[in-house]
Structures are given as structure tokens and as C-alpha cells.
Motif scaffolding. Structure first.
Motif, mmCIF file in Angstrom:
data_model
loop_
_atom_site.group_PDB
_atom_site.id
_atom_site.type_symbol
_atom_site.label_atom_id
_atom_site.label_comp_id
_atom_site.label_asym_id
_atom_site.label_seq_id
_atom_site.Cartn_x
_atom_site.Cartn_y
_atom_site.Cartn_z
ATOM 1 N N GLN A 1 -1.413 -8.237 -14.315
ATOM 2 C CA GLN A 1 -2.587 -7.354 -14.330
ATOM 3 C C GLN A 1 -2.987 -6.946 -12.904
ATOM 4 O O GLN A 1 -3.411 -5.819 -12.677
ATOM 5 C CB GLN A 1 -3.744 -8.071 -15.049
ATOM 6 C CG GLN A 1 -4.946 -7.189 -15.323
ATOM 7 C CD GLN A 1 -4.583 -5.850 -15.970
ATOM 8 O OE1 GLN A 1 -3.872 -5.810 -16.978
ATOM 9 N NE2 GLN A 1 -5.042 -4.740 -15.385
ATOM 10 N N THR A 2 -2.816 -7.865 -11.950
ATOM 11 C CA THR A 2 -3.161 -7.509 -10.558
ATOM 12 C C THR A 2 -2.155 -6.495 -9.999
ATOM 13 O O THR A 2 -2.533 -5.638 -9.205
ATOM 14 C CB THR A 2 -3.237 -8.739 -9.619
ATOM 15 O OG1 THR A 2 -1.937 -9.303 -9.406
ATOM 16 C CG2 THR A 2 -4.173 -9.803 -10.147
ATOM 17 N N CYS A 3 -0.892 -6.574 -10.420
ATOM 18 C CA CYS A 3 0.099 -5.564 -10.000
ATOM 19 C C CYS A 3 -0.322 -4.205 -10.555
ATOM 20 O O CYS A 3 -0.395 -3.209 -9.833
ATOM 21 C CB CYS A 3 1.498 -5.903 -10.531
ATOM 22 S SG CYS A 3 2.094 -7.551 -10.122
ATOM 23 N N LYS A 4 -0.604 -4.211 -11.866
ATOM 24 C CA LYS A 4 -0.903 -2.967 -12.568
ATOM 25 C C LYS A 4 -2.152 -2.295 -12.018
ATOM 26 O O LYS A 4 -2.196 -1.076 -11.828
ATOM 27 C CB LYS A 4 -1.072 -3.248 -14.064
ATOM 28 C CG LYS A 4 -1.285 -1.983 -14.887
ATOM 29 C CD LYS A 4 -1.442 -2.312 -16.366
ATOM 30 C CE LYS A 4 -1.581 -1.088 -17.254
ATOM 31 N NZ LYS A 4 -2.288 0.046 -16.706
ATOM 32 N N SER A 5 -3.161 -3.083 -11.746
ATOM 33 C CA SER A 5 -4.419 -2.536 -11.284
ATOM 34 C C SER A 5 -4.243 -1.773 -9.959
ATOM 35 O O SER A 5 -4.771 -0.665 -9.789
ATOM 36 C CB SER A 5 -5.431 -3.678 -11.202
ATOM 37 O OG SER A 5 -6.360 -3.451 -10.220
ATOM 38 N N CYS A 6 -3.483 -2.334 -9.040
ATOM 39 C CA CYS A 6 -3.221 -1.621 -7.779
ATOM 40 C C CYS A 6 -2.336 -0.405 -7.995
ATOM 41 O O CYS A 6 -2.535 0.628 -7.351
ATOM 42 C CB CYS A 6 -2.620 -2.539 -6.722
ATOM 43 S SG CYS A 6 -3.869 -3.291 -5.678
ATOM 44 N N ALA B 1 -9.066 -6.181 -1.339
ATOM 45 C CA ALA B 1 -9.503 -7.122 -2.385
ATOM 46 C C ALA B 1 -8.432 -7.232 -3.474
ATOM 47 O O ALA B 1 -8.162 -8.329 -3.985
ATOM 48 C CB ALA B 1 -10.836 -6.670 -2.978
ATOM 49 N N GLY B 2 -7.813 -6.099 -3.809
ATOM 50 C CA GLY B 2 -6.753 -6.109 -4.815
ATOM 51 C C GLY B 2 -5.541 -6.909 -4.352
ATOM 52 O O GLY B 2 -4.944 -7.663 -5.115
ATOM 53 N N GLU C 1 -10.452 3.654 0.913
ATOM 54 C CA GLU C 1 -11.176 2.599 0.176
ATOM 55 C C GLU C 1 -10.517 1.271 0.493
ATOM 56 O O GLU C 1 -10.116 0.517 -0.393
ATOM 57 C CB GLU C 1 -11.115 2.864 -1.336
ATOM 58 C CG GLU C 1 -11.818 4.139 -1.755
ATOM 59 C CD GLU C 1 -11.586 4.472 -3.234
ATOM 60 O OE1 GLU C 1 -11.321 3.554 -4.032
ATOM 61 O OE2 GLU C 1 -11.649 5.659 -3.569
ATOM 62 N N SER C 2 -10.397 1.009 1.793
ATOM 63 C CA SER C 2 -9.556 -0.118 2.199
ATOM 64 C C SER C 2 -10.125 -1.479 1.774
ATOM 65 O O SER C 2 -9.360 -2.405 1.538
ATOM 66 C CB SER C 2 -9.266 -0.072 3.696
ATOM 67 O OG SER C 2 -10.425 -0.325 4.420
ATOM 68 N N MET D 1 -4.004 -10.422 -5.928
ATOM 69 C CA MET D 1 -2.593 -10.644 -6.245
ATOM 70 C C MET D 1 -2.109 -11.960 -5.630
ATOM 71 O O MET D 1 -1.420 -12.753 -6.284
ATOM 72 C CB MET D 1 -1.731 -9.489 -5.731
ATOM 73 C CG MET D 1 -0.244 -9.743 -5.905
ATOM 74 S SD MET D 1 0.801 -8.475 -5.177
ATOM 75 C CE MET D 1 0.554 -8.688 -3.444
ATOM 76 N N VAL D 2 -2.481 -12.188 -4.359
ATOM 77 C CA VAL D 2 -2.069 -13.430 -3.702
ATOM 78 C C VAL D 2 -2.616 -14.637 -4.470
ATOM 79 O O VAL D 2 -1.899 -15.611 -4.733
ATOM 80 C CB VAL D 2 -2.521 -13.433 -2.216
ATOM 81 C CG1 VAL D 2 -2.303 -14.790 -1.576
ATOM 82 C CG2 VAL D 2 -1.774 -12.345 -1.437
#
Ligand code: ASC
Length: 128
Positions: free
Chosen positions: A116-121, A83-84, A77-78, A88-89
Motif C-alpha cells: 500500500q505504501t508503494c501504491k500510494s506514492c 513522509a511517504g 509537496e516534498s 515505506m521504510v
């Protein structure tokens, strides 16, 4: 860029480790566990924003095996993974901008969004 897949794995782990350290220093201030020091927050946020673009370069072919908690979905699911990473960036760039204002309330908000972006990935793409 990387001689062997294991070099890429080492590299991305190192980048995440350094990033997490500096992100954590901001988190301590955002969560009231360390006194707010605007200059230190700005220095740490600048580092995090700079480092954020590094790990995404090290998930190439063959780097799904070995000493890694990376889930196969990173490659199957690259688009979602990329996108994730981009999110983060973006959010770490916002955190950098917020830290530069010297305003703790803005830092807290931006820190929460970036975390939240860390956690989501981690939830989607990292094994336990
Ligand atoms: C951190 C850190 C992470 C993220 C994540 C957010 O400080 O090291 O990986 O925040 O825990 O939920």
C-alpha cells in the motif's frame, strides 16, 4: 554523491527495480502464486528493508527532468513525499520482522501494508 542528475535518476530506478524484484518474490508467496518458503521470504524481506532507504536519497535538485516518471509534486509537496518514503521504510521494516517469524499469516498482512505504501506514492507522485 552523484556526479550528474541523470546518475541520481539511474540510481533510484535501479534501487526500485531491485527492490521490486525481491518484494515481488514475497508477494508471490503472500498471494499463493509460489509455495511459502519461510527462509526465502526472510532473505527477501531483509533485502527489501535494506534497499528501502536508498531511492529517497536520489531525488535531489535537478533530478526532475530527463528519463523519469517523477511528478513535479515530489518537489512542490516534498514534506508529503518524504513522509511517504518514511512510511515505506517503516512498513518494510515491519515486513522484515514479520518474515522472520516464519508465520505466513503475519507475512501476508505485512506485505499488504507495505504494498500500500508503494501504491500510494505511485498514485501521487509517479506519471503513467
Ligand atoms: C510490487 C511492486 C510495486 C508494488 C505495487 C503495490 O510488487 O513492484 O511497485 O508491489 O504494485 O501496489
Amino acid at each position: 554523491q552523484f556526479q550528474k542528475p541523470e546518475d541520481a535518476i539511474k540510481y533510484r530506478k535501479a534501487a526500485f527495480t531491485v527492490m521490486a524484484n525481491h518484494f515481488g518474490r514475497i508477494g508471490a508467496m503472500a498471494n499463493g502464486k509460489a509455495p511459502f518458503d519461510a527462509k526465502a521470504a526472510a532473505e527477501n524481506a531483509a533485502l527489501v528493508a535494506e534497499l528501502a532507504s536508498l531511492p529517497g536519497t536520489a531525488f535531489g535538485p535537478g533530478t526532475d527532468k530527463g528519463e523519469t516518471r517523477a511528478k513535479p509534486e515530489i518537489w512542490t509537496e516534498s514534506d508529503k513525499f518524504k513522509a511517504g518514503m518514511s512510511k515505506m521504510v517503516e512498513e518494510t521494516a515491519r515486513l522484515n520482522a514479520a518474515a522472520r517469524t516464519g508465520d505466513l499469516a503475519q507475512l501476508k498482512t505485512a506485505f499488504g501494508a507495505a504494498a500500500q505504501t508503494c501504491k500510494s506514492c505511485h498514485d501521487n507522485f509517479r506519471k503513467e
